[in-house]
Design a protein around this motif. Sequence first.
Motif, mmCIF file in Angstrom:
data_model
loop_
_atom_site.group_PDB
_atom_site.id
_atom_site.type_symbol
_atom_site.label_atom_id
_atom_site.label_comp_id
_atom_site.label_asym_id
_atom_site.label_seq_id
_atom_site.Cartn_x
_atom_site.Cartn_y
_atom_site.Cartn_z
ATOM 1 N N ARG A 16 0.849 -1.191 0.000
ATOM 2 C CA ARG A 16 0.000 0.000 0.000
ATOM 3 C C ARG A 16 0.884 1.239 0.000
ATOM 4 N N THR A 18 0.970 5.878 -0.632
ATOM 5 C CA THR A 18 0.316 7.179 -0.772
ATOM 6 C C THR A 18 1.153 8.018 -1.722
ATOM 7 N N THR A 19 0.523 8.612 -2.728
ATOM 8 C CA THR A 19 1.244 9.440 -3.697
ATOM 9 C C THR A 19 1.555 10.803 -3.095
ATOM 10 N N GLN A 23 -3.076 10.641 -2.707
ATOM 11 C CA GLN A 23 -3.936 9.543 -3.170
ATOM 12 C C GLN A 23 -3.395 8.232 -2.621
ATOM 13 N N GLN A 24 -4.318 7.381 -2.160
ATOM 14 C CA GLN A 24 -3.898 6.105 -1.600
ATOM 15 C C GLN A 24 -4.305 4.968 -2.525
ATOM 16 N N TYR A 40 -8.118 3.772 -3.252
ATOM 17 C CA TYR A 40 -8.949 4.005 -2.075
ATOM 18 C C TYR A 40 -9.623 5.372 -2.110
ATOM 19 N N PRO A 45 -9.670 5.918 3.855
ATOM 20 C CA PRO A 45 -8.631 5.040 3.327
ATOM 21 C C PRO A 45 -8.929 3.542 3.474
#
Length: 159
Positions: A16, A18-19, A23-24, A40, A45
């Motif tokens: 997993r 996160t950008t 964004q996840q 997500y 999330p």
Amino acid sequence: MRFERTVMAGIGVCQRFTTARGQQAAVISHVNGQRDLVVYHPQDPDTALHTLVLAKGEAQAVAAVLDEAVTVDHVAELERRLPGVSVVRIPVSVNSPAGGRTFVATGLARQSLALLAVVRDGTVVPTPGDEFVLHAGDEVVVAGTEAATSAAADLLAGG
């Protein structure tokens, strides 16, 4: 980008992340080779908005496309930042003595030429190394002086 890796017993591995924009998403790598790309909800999330299910070959094709874009961007930047360095994409012809030989066996590596990538059947192989075997129909991306890239073009075209 930070990745959180979780082993999912009997299923595979979930990575997993996160950008930079918050964004996840996650990539779930199943033991059978299937890959799930999960996006997500921004405010929750734990809620998946979309899941893209990819067979092993599809996942490899998507990875190659993503890697190709990065490779192309870096090649263009390399030429701008290093005066005197030429970066060229050269097809390996059917008549080329390089076909069926490793890059180092062609003698091109001794001419101050770097093998950056090979495009084979639409798939990019980034930084394949000097022991990579070239085939007719490949497109070779090399960097070097203008003289070295010209010599490579002559050899790969049929010599």
